[in-house]
Structure formats: C-alpha cells, structure tokens
Design an enzyme around this catalytic site. Structure first.
Site, short mmCIF file in Angstrom:
data_model
loop_
_atom_site.label_atom_id
_atom_site.label_comp_id
_atom_site.label_asym_id
_atom_site.label_seq_id
_atom_site.Cartn_x
_atom_site.Cartn_y
_atom_site.Cartn_z
N ASP A 137 0.83 -1.20 -0.11
CA ASP A 137 -0.11 -0.11 -0.01
C ASP A 137 0.81 1.34 0.03
OD1 ASP A 137 -2.37 1.66 0.63
OD2 ASP A 137 -1.96 1.70 2.71
N CYS A 195 -8.36 12.31 -2.68
CA CYS A 195 -6.89 12.66 -3.20
C CYS A 195 -6.98 14.04 -3.55
CB CYS A 195 -6.27 11.80 -4.48
SG CYS A 195 -6.71 9.77 -4.32
N ASP A 230 -8.83 1.22 -8.99
CA ASP A 230 -8.56 1.92 -7.61
C ASP A 230 -8.76 3.51 -7.83
OD1 ASP A 230 -8.54 2.41 -5.03
OD2 ASP A 230 -6.46 2.31 -5.05
N GLY A 232 -11.69 6.84 -7.58
CA GLY A 232 -12.64 7.74 -8.45
C GLY A 232 -13.79 6.94 -8.92
N GLY A 279 -8.73 10.61 3.25
CA GLY A 279 -7.75 10.10 2.61
C GLY A 279 -6.74 9.53 3.76
N ARG A 294 3.37 6.03 3.11
CA ARG A 294 2.49 5.71 1.88
C ARG A 294 2.83 6.75 0.86
NH1 ARG A 294 -2.20 3.91 -0.44
NH2 ARG A 294 -2.84 5.76 -1.38
P1 XMP Z 1 -12.37 6.69 -3.90
O1 XMP Z 1 -12.40 7.54 -4.82
O2 XMP Z 1 -13.31 5.41 -3.78
O3 XMP Z 1 -10.69 6.29 -3.73
O4 XMP Z 1 -13.03 7.23 -2.47
C1 XMP Z 1 -10.15 5.49 -2.77
C2 XMP Z 1 -8.46 5.45 -3.10
O5 XMP Z 1 -8.14 6.61 -2.97
C3 XMP Z 1 -6.37 6.42 -2.81
N1 XMP Z 1 -6.39 7.23 -1.48
C4 XMP Z 1 -5.51 8.33 -1.45
N2 XMP Z 1 -4.92 8.98 -2.54
N3 XMP Z 1 -4.26 10.73 -1.03
C5 XMP Z 1 -4.39 10.25 -2.41
O6 XMP Z 1 -3.48 10.89 -3.16
C6 XMP Z 1 -5.21 10.24 -0.19
O7 XMP Z 1 -4.98 10.67 1.09
C7 XMP Z 1 -5.70 9.01 -0.34
N4 XMP Z 1 -6.31 8.22 0.71
C8 XMP Z 1 -6.61 6.67 -0.42
C9 XMP Z 1 -6.30 4.95 -2.51
O8 XMP Z 1 -5.82 4.47 -3.38
C10 XMP Z 1 -7.84 4.37 -2.16
O9 XMP Z 1 -8.17 3.17 -2.35
#
Ligand code: XMP
Length: 363
Positions: A137, A195, A230, A232, A279, A294
């Site tokens: 991850d 994100c 994964d 959006g 996030g 991460r």
């Molecule tokens: P969704 O659109 O389903 O996306 O809410 C979930 C995915 O977003 C990623 N993720 C992050 N990407 N900053 C990022 O750039 C963050 O803080 C963050 N947290 C999660 C991750 O791939 C997740 O599965």
C-alpha cells in the site's frame, strides 16, 4: 530529442471517467443472468467484483467480514500496529461464513487481505501466516528502493502479493519483470475522491487510463495477473467501464464509506446523519504516523495528499453491495456483454463530447 512543441503535441489522452461512456451492444441474455464472478488475485476468486479499500475510515474487521460474506473481499488498512492488524485477521477468520456467495479460503473460512508497506518485512512475517493476501500500500510503487524491499517480502511468503499503486504500462512491465512473482495489480494514481495528490504535485494517472495501460502490460507479458481498478469509482457504470478496459475488480473507498461496517460513529447535523471519510494522506490519518510512508519521503516537511470530512450515512454495506451488483449487471447488459470477461472482449467505448442537459425539475 523532439522539440518541446512536439513533446506537448504528443501528450497522451489520459482519459478519466467523465470523458467516456459505454456504447450499447446486442444483448442475448437477461440482466439477472449476467455473471459477475471474477478474480481478486491469482488464487482468490470473488462472486462480487468489489474490494474495500485499506483506509482507516473504511476497512477494519467488521467491513472485511461483510465484504467476504457478500462475495467480495476487504483489505485491512495499516494505520495500526501489526498486532492489531493480526487480531483483525483472526476476527475475520473466526467468523462463521453464512452465505453461499462468501469468499472463503481453502479451509472454508472467510478470506481477508491486509495492507502493508513494501518496506515492512516484520509486518509481512506477522501477517503472512494467517492472512490470505498481502497488498503493498503505497501511492507510487515504481521506485528502485521499493522494488528492492518488495522483492524481499515476496521471497519470504507463499501468500498472494498485490503490488501498487501503478499508473502506466512501463510501471507494470518493469515492476513485474523485476519482481518475478506478482499475484495482483492495484492501478490508478491520484484519482481517489479524497485525493489531492494530483492537485498538489500535478502527477497522477486517472483510473480508466491506468487500467488500460496495466491490461496492455499484462497481455504483453503473456500473463494473467488480475487488475484491481482503484480511485474515483462512484457508480456501477464506472465499474463496468473499467471492466471494458481490462480490470478484474473495483476497489472502493467513497462507495463503501459511511456504512454501518465502517470504523467510526454516526454524527447528526441539522437532522441529517453523517460519518467521517478521509484520505490516508490527510492530516488526521497521518497523526498516527503509521501510514506516512505511503507517500514520498522528500526529506522536508510533510504536506497533505488527502482531505477529510463527513459524508452522508448510507446504512448497511450489504444493501450497498446488492444495489451495486444489480446496477453493474445492468451496465454489462447495456454494453451487450454477458460477463466481466466479455466486457473486456466486446464492450465498445465512446468519447464524450457533451452531455444532454437534464430537465430542471422542482422536487
Ligand atoms: P475513492 O474515490 O474510492 O478512492 O474514495 C479511494 C482510493 O484513493 C486512494 N487514497 C488516496 N490517494 N491521497 C491520495 O492521493 C490520499 O490521502 C488517499 N487516501 C486514499 C487509495 O488508492 C484509495 O483506495
């Protein structure tokens, strides 16, 4: 070298969800007969093509149990100690499966995956005996030092290993060739609903584009590594679209956040119910200091790569999954396919040049 003007003119189209739609195709079977079985990783099959994201407002033991019960799989987040994560793996394993669609291991117990840093060999050793899959991850997997440490973990375990996140064909080709064994790919960078990576750094790979790149890499490698799309993904149509581009399953954060099975409490504001969603690069998630790796260590002060806030409460995740599954079947049917695999072979995709204006109806 090309001129800079040529470099600009050769910019690739990194299509995102809103740029694309599925064209209708001839359908020979009823929507309810459409098959949505798929693979999460080399040795784990799913009856439901959904994976819950390793985020600390989405996947702990309760969500992992519900995902596996309903035919998907949960990936336990890593913003906790290895011992806490192991306790959650055991909680999932001790839960008696009650549905015929459940995702189970070879002993008939619910299956569960765990997130970890690709540098964390100690955590890998703790988890690898009891979890079914290890998912690396990190926001950007394709770096020299990560490939080196990931290789050590892969060589130390016989469990399925999923690598990511990745965004281009080169990312996948080089990583898979260097590592030798890879059992799954998590693709899409910066496209998540929470994100802000792309806003801050201007770098990223929208999920539909990233999926097509990864699928081409897998084909060129003459391999069958499953692809997890994964970031959006909001609607069933988004899920069907990534299948058309070569994905095997869809990972959801936002789509599953705000349900009973998520960690956290319900908050009531002005008579409406909400739950937190954040996030893993947000300030709140970083405070625990267990997920900071991460993101890139630039030596300077860390900056936020994610946001946090409240989203409307959605009720039980089983209901969300059921609705999603039936809408995914409808999407596949519109596209004239009978299964996820046929979506990859037959579904046609169009570029959107404008949208029909919706009627303004007072509700
Ligand atoms: P969704 O659109 O389903 O996306 O809410 C979930 C995915 O977003 C990623 N993720 C992050 N990407 N900053 C990022 O750039 C963050 O803080 C963050 N947290 C999660 C991750 O791939 C997740 O599965």
């Amino acid at each position: 070298m090309d001129s800079f003007t040529e470099k600009l003119e050769r910019a690739v189209f990194a299509f995102n969800f809103d740029d694309l739609m599925l064209l209708p195709g001839f359908s020979e079977i009823r929507s309810s007969d459409i098959r949505i079985e798929t693979r999460f990783s080399a040795h784990i099959s799913l009856k439901t093509p959904l994976v819950s994201s390793p985020m600390d407002t989405v996947t702990e033991a309760k969500m992992a149990i519900a995902m596996a019960e309903n035919g998907g799989i949960g990936v336990l987040h890593r913003n906790m100690t290895p011992e806490e994560q192991l306790r959650m793996v055991r909680e999932v394993k001790e839960h008696e499966p009650s549905s015929k669609n459940a995702t189970v291991d070879k002993d008939g117990r619910l299956a569960v995956a765990t997130a970890l840093a690709p540098t964390d060999l100690d955590r890998a050793k703790v988890l690898s005996k009891e979890a079914d899959a290890l998912l690396f991850d990190v926001a950007h997997f394709h770096t020299k030092s990560i490939l080196e440490s990931a290789k050590k973990i892969i060589d130390s375990t016989d469990k399925d290993v999923i690598i990511g996140s990745m965004g281009t064909k080169e990312d996948v080709m080089h990583s898979v060739k260097t590592l030798g064994r890879v059992d799954g790919l998590r693709v899409g960078i910066g496209g998540g609903s929470i994100c802000i990576t792309t806003d801050v750094t201007k770098a990223g790979s929208p999920t539909p584009f990233a999926v097509s790149q990864a699928a081409d890499a897998v084909a060129e490698l003459d391999s069958k590594i499953p692809i997890i799309a994964d970031g959006g993904i909001r609607t069933a149509g988004d899920i069907a679209l990534v299948f058309a581009l070569g994905a095997d399953s869809a990972m959801l954060g936002f789509g599953l956040a705000g349900t009973d099975e998520c960690p956290g409490e319900i908050t009531t504001l002005d008579g409406k119910q909400y739950m937190e969603y954040r996030g893993m690069g947000s300030k709140g998630a970083r405070e625990k200091r267990l997920v900071n790796d991460r993101y890139a260590d630039t030596g300077g002060k860390k900056f936020d790569e994610g946001i946090e806030g409240l989203i409307p409460y959605k009720g039980s995740v089983a209901d969300v999954i059921n609705v999603m599954n039936s809408a995914v079947r409808a999407s596949i049917s519109y596209a004239g396919a009978g299964s996820i695999q046929e979506m990859a072979q037959n579904a046609r995709i169009a570029r959107v040049t404008g949208r029909t204006a919706k009627a303004e109806i007072k509700r």
